[in-house]
Design a protein around this motif. Structure first.
Motif, PDB file in Angstrom:
ATOM      1  N   VAL A 142       0.850  -1.186   0.000  1.00 15.94           N
ATOM      2  CA  VAL A 142       0.000   0.000   0.000  1.00 15.94           C
ATOM      3  C   VAL A 142       0.884   1.233   0.000  1.00 15.94           C
ATOM      4  O   VAL A 142       2.036   1.203   0.456  1.00 15.94           O
ATOM      5  CB  VAL A 142      -0.936   0.021   1.232  1.00 15.94           C
ATOM      6  N   ASP A 144       2.331   4.656   1.263  1.00 18.18           N
ATOM      7  CA  ASP A 144       2.488   5.244   2.595  1.00 18.18           C
ATOM      8  C   ASP A 144       2.035   6.697   2.529  1.00 18.18           C
ATOM      9  O   ASP A 144       2.804   7.613   2.232  1.00 18.18           O
ATOM     10  CB  ASP A 144       3.952   5.156   3.050  1.00 18.18           C
ATOM     11  N   THR A 145       0.765   6.898   2.802  1.00 24.51           N
ATOM     12  CA  THR A 145       0.169   8.231   2.719  1.00 24.51           C
ATOM     13  C   THR A 145       0.238   8.976   4.037  1.00 24.51           C
ATOM     14  O   THR A 145      -0.241  10.105   4.136  1.00 24.51           O
ATOM     15  CB  THR A 145      -1.313   8.091   2.318  1.00 24.51           C
ATOM     16  N   GLN A 312     -10.052   8.577   9.312  1.00 22.33           N
ATOM     17  CA  GLN A 312      -9.387   7.312   9.609  1.00 22.33           C
ATOM     18  C   GLN A 312     -10.162   6.559  10.689  1.00 22.33           C
ATOM     19  O   GLN A 312     -10.763   7.164  11.586  1.00 22.33           O
ATOM     20  CB  GLN A 312      -7.944   7.543  10.085  1.00 22.33           C
ATOM     21  N   ALA A 324      -9.224   3.148   6.540  1.00 25.67           N
ATOM     22  CA  ALA A 324      -8.901   4.132   5.513  1.00 25.67           C
ATOM     23  C   ALA A 324      -7.439   3.977   5.097  1.00 25.67           C
ATOM     24  O   ALA A 324      -6.706   3.120   5.616  1.00 25.67           O
ATOM     25  CB  ALA A 324      -9.188   5.539   6.025  1.00 25.67           C
ATOM     26  N   ALA A 325      -6.996   4.834   4.180  1.00 21.52           N
ATOM     27  CA  ALA A 325      -5.658   4.702   3.610  1.00 21.52           C
ATOM     28  C   ALA A 325      -4.572   4.819   4.673  1.00 21.52           C
ATOM     29  O   ALA A 325      -3.594   4.055   4.677  1.00 21.52           O
ATOM     30  CB  ALA A 325      -5.455   5.761   2.521  1.00 21.52           C
ATOM     31  N   GLY A 326      -4.721   5.767   5.597  1.00 21.15           N
ATOM     32  CA  GLY A 326      -3.724   5.920   6.652  1.00 21.15           C
ATOM     33  C   GLY A 326      -3.680   4.707   7.575  1.00 21.15           C
ATOM     34  O   GLY A 326      -2.594   4.245   7.965  1.00 21.15           O
ATOM     35  N   ARG A 328      -4.430   1.653   6.818  1.00 18.68           N
ATOM     36  CA  ARG A 328      -3.855   0.520   6.095  1.00 18.68           C
ATOM     37  C   ARG A 328      -2.341   0.677   5.944  1.00 18.68           C
ATOM     38  O   ARG A 328      -1.598  -0.315   6.019  1.00 18.68           O
ATOM     39  CB  ARG A 328      -4.519   0.370   4.721  1.00 18.68           C
ATOM     40  N   ALA A 329      -1.880   1.905   5.738  1.00 16.81           N
ATOM     41  CA  ALA A 329      -0.434   2.110   5.624  1.00 16.81           C
ATOM     42  C   ALA A 329       0.268   1.771   6.937  1.00 16.81           C
ATOM     43  O   ALA A 329       1.318   1.114   6.949  1.00 16.81           O
ATOM     44  CB  ALA A 329      -0.150   3.567   5.224  1.00 16.81           C
TER      45      ALA A 329
END
Length: 343
Positions: A142, A144-145, A312, A324-326, A328-329
Motif C-alpha cells: 500500500v 504510505d500516505t 481514519q 482508511a488509507a492511513g 492501512r499504511a
C-alpha cells in the motif's frame, strides 16, 4: 485302555519304567555306595533328551540359547547406563559453575533465558516457541500516505513495536455477556486485521480468564508453555471501570525484549463494553459500527494509536466503519516487523 480322566501317558514315560531305566544305567556313586540325587536327575534328563525327536531337540536348544542371550544383555546394560548417569550429573554441575564464575554476562544473556522458564514462578516461556525461519505472511503493498501513528515504544530509539511476524498471534475469547452475533463480528474483525498486516492469527477457542490491567503475559497453568494468547472479552464498567462513560472498547499489548534485539509484542487484550455495544447493534447499521469498534481495538493491539484525522478508523470519535488509507499504511508497516526467536 485309557485311564480314568481320559489321559493316556506316553509309553515309557510312567514312573515305574523311568526308575527301571535309570537303575539299569551305569551311574556314579558316592564312597558310601549310594547314588546322589543330582546324578539321578542328570541321568533322567539325558534319557528324556534321547527320547526327543531331532527337531524337538533343536527347538529346545534354540530356546535355551535365546534365554541365555536375553539374560546376558540385561546384566550387561544396566550397570553401564547407571554409571553413565552418575558420571553425567557432576559434569553438568561443573559446567554450570564454570559458566557462572568466568562468564557471568554470557550466562545472564544466553544461558539464563533458556533455563528461566523451568524455574518456579517463571515469567516467560522457553524462547522460540512456534518461531519460523521466515514471516508467516506478507503485508499488502500500500502507498504510505501517512495519517497513522504508532503506540509509544519503551525504547525511544525504536519508532514502533510490532508482533513477531515469524510466529502466529494466538487469541482467545471470553464469550460471557456477548451480544447476539458477537462471536461472528470478532472473527470478521480479526480476519480484517490479519489481511491488513499479513500477521497470522490463530483462534484458540474460549476462556474463562477475566480482563485485568495487571494481566500476566505468561500463564503456563492456563495456556501452557507459550506466551498467553491475546484476550478478547465482553465486559462492563462494573468489572472494568475504564469502560465507564462513553468508552466502548479498550485495546493494547505487552512488549518484551531479548538482549540485543528490538522490543516486540508478545500478547495483548481487547475489552469490549457489552451493554453499550448491544445497544449499538439495535440500530440499522449497528453491526458495521460494532465490527469497526472491534477492528479499532485490534489495531491498538498490533501497534496503532489514535490520530486526529476523522476520516481514519483510528480517530477516537470518528464515524468511519472501514479502514482508511492511513490506517492501512500503518498496519502494513506493523506487519513487517522483525522476527525475534530469542523470546
Amino acid at each position: 485302555m485309557p485311564q480314568p480322566g481320559g489321559a493316556t501317558p506316553h509309553r515309557g514315560a510312567s514312573p515305574r519304567n523311568r526308575d527301571e531305566r535309570i537303575a539299569g544305567a551305569r551311574l556314579r556313586t558316592s564312597p558310601s555306595g549310594r547314588t546322589p540325587q543330582w546324578v539321578l536327575d542328570d541321568a533322567l534328563e539325558q534319557r528324556q533328551q534321547a527320547l526327543l525327536s531331532p527337531g524337538a531337540r533343536r527347538r529346545r536348544a534354540r530356546r535355551a540359547a535365546r534365554a541365555a542371550r536375553r539374560s546376558a544383555r540385561r546384566w550387561a546394560k544396566v550397570p553401564r547406563s547407571r554409571s553413565r548417569a552418575w558420571r553425567a550429573t557432576p559434569a553438568v554441575g561443573v559446567v554450570v559453575l564454570l559458566m557462572l564464575w568466568f562468564t557471568p554476562g554470557l550466562f545472564q544473556d544466553y544461558a539464563l533465558p533458556v533455563l528461566r522458564p523451568y524455574f518456579p514462578g517463571a515469567s516467560a516461556p522457553p524462547p522460540g516457541v512456534e518461531a519460523a525461519r521466515a514471516p508467516l505472511g506478507t503485508p499488502p503493498a500500500v502507498a504510505d500516505t501517512g495519517g497513522y501513528r504508532f503506540m509509544d515504544s519503551p525504547d525511544p530509539g525504536q519508532p514502533m513495536v510490532a508482533y513477531d511476524p515469524c510466529r502466529p498471534v494466538h487469541y482467545v475469547v471470553r464469550p460471557d455477556g456477548a451480544p447476539p452475533g458477537g462471536q461472528r463480528l470478532v472473527e470478521e474483525a480479526v480476519a480484517e486485521i490479519s489481511a491488513a498486516t499479513g500477521l497470522r492469527f490463530v483462534a484458540d477457542g474460549t476462556t474463562t480468564e477475566a480482563p485485568s490491567a495487571q494481566r500476566a503475559p505468561y500463564q503456563p497453568d492456563r495456556y501452557g508453555r507459550q506466551w498467553a494468547p491475546v484476550l478478547i472479552t465482553w465486559s462492563d464498567a462494573a468489572e472494568v471501570p475504564d469502560l465507564a462513560g462513553n468508552v466502548v472498547g479498550l485495546g493494547g499489548s505487552t512488549p518484551r525484549q531479548a538482549p540485543g534485539r528490538p522490543f516486540v509484542y508478545v500478547t495483548g487484550q481487547v475489552t469490549l463494553d457489552a451493554p453499550g455495544l448491544t445497544e449499538v447493534l439495535d440500530r440499522p447499521d449497528g453491526a458495521a459500527h460494532v465490527r469497526a469498534t472491534i477492528v479499532h481495538e485490534l489495531a491498538h493491539v498490533v501497534g496503532l494509536t489514535h490520530v486526529d484525522d476523522p476520516a481514519q478508523l483510528m480517530h477516537p470519535g470518528g464515524g468511519a466503519t472501514v479502514l482508511a488509507a492511513g490506517d492501512r499504511a500503518g498496519l502494513a508497516e506493523l506487519g513487517a516487523g522483525e522476527c525475534v526467536p530469542q523470546l
